[in-house]
Design a protein around this motif. Structure first.
Motif, PDB file in Angstrom:
ATOM      1  N   GLN A  96      -5.154   9.678   4.302  1.00  9.31           N
ATOM      2  CA  GLN A  96      -4.545   8.683   3.419  1.00  9.31           C
ATOM      3  C   GLN A  96      -4.957   8.910   1.972  1.00  9.31           C
ATOM      4  OE1 GLN A  96      -5.622   4.885   5.116  1.00  9.31           O
ATOM      5  NE2 GLN A  96      -4.637   5.376   7.065  1.00  9.31           N
ATOM      6  N   TRP A  97      -6.240   9.269   1.751  1.00  7.39           N
ATOM      7  CA  TRP A  97      -6.688   9.532   0.380  1.00  7.39           C
ATOM      8  C   TRP A  97      -5.955  10.746  -0.199  1.00  7.39           C
ATOM      9  CZ3 TRP A  97      -8.732  13.388  -2.585  1.00  7.39           C
ATOM     10  CH2 TRP A  97      -9.248  13.020  -3.822  1.00  7.39           C
ATOM     11  N   ARG A  98      -5.827  11.798   0.597  1.00  7.49           N
ATOM     12  CA  ARG A  98      -5.141  12.998   0.105  1.00  7.49           C
ATOM     13  C   ARG A  98      -3.687  12.696  -0.244  1.00  7.49           C
ATOM     14  NH1 ARG A  98      -7.447  17.143   4.697  1.00  7.49           N
ATOM     15  NH2 ARG A  98      -9.474  17.564   3.740  1.00  7.49           N
ATOM     16  N   SER A  99      -3.030  11.903   0.585  1.00  9.55           N
ATOM     17  CA  SER A  99      -1.632  11.554   0.303  1.00  9.55           C
ATOM     18  C   SER A  99      -1.526  10.689  -0.945  1.00  9.55           C
ATOM     19  CB  SER A  99      -1.025  10.820   1.502  1.00  9.55           C
ATOM     20  OG  SER A  99      -0.958  11.666   2.630  1.00  9.55           O
ATOM     21  N   ARG A 100      -2.444   9.737  -1.075  1.00  5.83           N
ATOM     22  CA  ARG A 100      -2.384   8.816  -2.211  1.00  5.83           C
ATOM     23  C   ARG A 100      -2.668   9.532  -3.529  1.00  5.83           C
ATOM     24  NH1 ARG A 100      -5.630   5.465  -0.214  1.00  5.83           N
ATOM     25  NH2 ARG A 100      -7.501   5.862  -1.454  1.00  5.83           N
TER      26      ARG A 100
END
Length: 561
Positions: free
Chosen positions: A188-192
């Motif tokens: 989720q962090w990488r996508s955000r």
């Protein structure tokens, strides 16, 4: 009085640490200069990070995290010192099982969509540490085989987020004891933060150089770095994990591959390069020419887990069997030939190329056996169906089993549905910069295959409906003109996903197959002509993952005379 004021400031900042929204700010740019000192295991970093407020409310605080083995030296806004508190924060996103978290009080609240640039410095050591694995019961040897990152005089190789937080990140705590929480949180962090730019300089003190070489997986910067440094540029994304290695390597250069290997391992490096180049035309026939120069860095010792991120692969050399070398080369060729921010495409096509190489080198039966390493775990996972099929789809999943294993099956099944030529043409026409919609790949394949694939993508890509479960209801042979036999086979799908699946009739000396489409909860019939009465019939040769394969075969009774 001064002591009391300090205590009050500490109390206020501690409260802020618990009240700050760790998901409010998005990283948009990093400018970092790092210094690696192998003899003391040292790692120092300074520079700037730019954060944007993507929440709907003003933010009073900014939160940053780095590995717990690193300490915060300072945080400033411009030249202005700002109040901050650093404290340990237990989480398994880092190999140490914790991060050093700093909560910064901003000079004024950061309004939505506004950005702030922080001047930062932090440092300490990066030693071999697998605490996050050992505390959940992993034996020491297995733990360090996986979490091998370290800065040391003998071996320096450090991967980024998911292994060592050597550049600032921020996210809520996640534990390896909580199922897929760590991978989901990191994903989720990488996508955000997708699209963040990182300008990175990696430096060695002059006394540490001694023939050591710096290798990283970014694009070498056009800007001239300082003496003893190498500069790299990154654009972060779901598939990008910045990583670097420092060592006394020998360099074996080829047009599309460079192997960095230990002294005396030239033959093993040449063997890998030879297999890579031998398989390259085959890979190009499927996926087109490589888009990036591949890098292979030899890991010291054989008892370590290989790792790849984009064009960079860490792995031992001289793996013994040629097929093991071929699988590594095939995967790396897939990674540099097909590039996508979607894991099911990026990882899936790389594993699909491995499957194709096994089929080419060892035959169809061995290729199907290769698929089974993922079929069994997928069947086990299917016993606990997704509560939200869209959230666990290949488009959205953070589950490695799905975006690697299930994606491999998806590409293999697409090949069976549309054929080699159409699938290859579609993959070669894929452009990540044009991929603005989840259906982009579907439309590319349909345009080349002239076939409607909506049902397939709906059940296998856009939603996690689970797996099919085929079983043979009946098999009736009857003699027809010319002395042949017509076998009518009824197949039922007890699962929750539709699939086109092979059905075969076994006779002495061989078998004959047809393909049928079976919707979930429905039956379909296959008819096969044979020269003699079949001994048995089978649905699914292993090319389609399913919930239960113990009910896929039926013995055939000869027809009554």
């Amino acid at each position: 009085m001064k002591f009391i004021r300090s205590i009050l400031v500490l109390f206020v900042l501690s409260a802020a640490a618990f009240g700050a929204d760790r998901n409010a700010l998005t990283f948009t740019q990093y400018n970092l200069k790092t210094t690696v000192t192998p003899t003391s295991q040292g790692f120092e970093a300074e520079g700037t990070v730019t954060l944007r407020n993507d929440s709907a409310t003003p933010q009073k605080w900014a939160v940053l995290q780095v590995s717990s083995s690193l300490e915060w030296r300072y945080v400033r806004v411009g030249s202005e010192e700002v109040q901050f508190i650093a404290q340990p924060y237990t989480t398994d996103i880092d190999h140490t099982g914790a991060v050093s978290e700093v909560t910064v009080t901003l000079p004024k609240p950061l309004e939505p969509k506004q950005s702030v640039t922080l001047n930062i410095a932090y440092g300490g050591t990066i030693a071999l540490d697998a605490k996050r694995l050992t505390r959940v019961g992993t034996p020491d040897a297995d733990a360090t085989r996986s979490d091998w990152d370290q800065v040391s005089n003998d071996f320096t190789a450090v991967r980024g987020l998911g292994f060592v937080a050597w550049y600032p990140v921020v996210m809520e705590a996640a534990s390896l004891s909580d199922g897929n929480a760590v991978f989901s949180t990191i994903g989720q962090w990488r996508s955000r933060n997708r699209g963040a730019e990182m300008h990175l300089a990696i430096c060695l003190p002059a006394k540490e150089a001694g023939g050591r070489m710096i290798v990283a997986n970014g694009t070498e910067s056009q800007a001239k770095p300082d003496e003893g440094c190498k500069a790299y540029d990154y654009r972060l994304g779901p598939m990008t994990v910045p990583a670097f290695v420092v060592g006394n390597f020998q360099e074996l250069k080829r047009p599309v591959l460079t192997v960095y290997h230990e002294q005396g391992h030239t033959t093993a490096a040449q063997d890998y390069a030879a297999e890579f180049e031998r398989l390259q035309p085959f890979a190009a026939g499927w996926f087109g020419a490589p888009k990036e120069h591949a890098m292979y860095v030899e890991l010291t010792g054989r008892a370590v887990t290989p790792y790849e991120t984009g064009a960079l692969m860490f792995a031992p050399l001289g793996q013994g069997e040629r097929m093991a070398t071929d699988l590594s080369a095939a995967y790396q060729l897939g990674q540099v030939s097909v590039q996508s921010f979607r894991p099911w495409i990026d990882y899936g096509t790389a594993h699909f190329l491995q499957f194709l190489v096994v089929e080419r080198e060892m035959g169809r039966a061995n290729a199907l056996a290769y698929l089974q390493q993922y079929a069994r775990p997928l069947a086990t996972a299917d016993k606990d169906p997704a509560k939200d099929p869209a959230a666990q789809s290949l488009i959205n999943t953070d589950d490695e089993l799905l975006y690697r294993g299930k994606s491999l099956f998806v590409w293999s099944m697409l090949r069976d549905l549309v054929g080699d030529e159409a699938l290859s043409a579609a993959v070669q026409s894929y452009r990540p910069e044009d991929d603005h919609d989840a259906s982009y790949m579907q439309k590319l394949i349909e345009s080349h295959a002239h076939k409607d694939l909506e049902w397939f993508f709906d059940d296998w890509v856009y939603r996690d409906r689970g797996l099919p479960d085929f079983h043979i209801v009946s098999a009736y042979p009857r003699q027809i003109l010319g002395g042949q036999y017509l076998v009518t086979i009824t197949v039922e799908n007890l699962g929750s996903a539709a699939a086109e699946v092979p059905v075969s009739a076994q006779v002495n000396g061989g078998e004959k197959s047809v393909r049928i489409f079976v919707k979930p909860g429905e039956k379909a019939t296959a008819r096969i002509n044979t020269q003699q009465v079949p001994t048995s019939v089978t649905v699914n040769d292993g090319s389609v993952p399913e919930r239960d394969m113990t009910n896929n075969k039926m013995e055939v009774k000869p027809p009554a005379q």
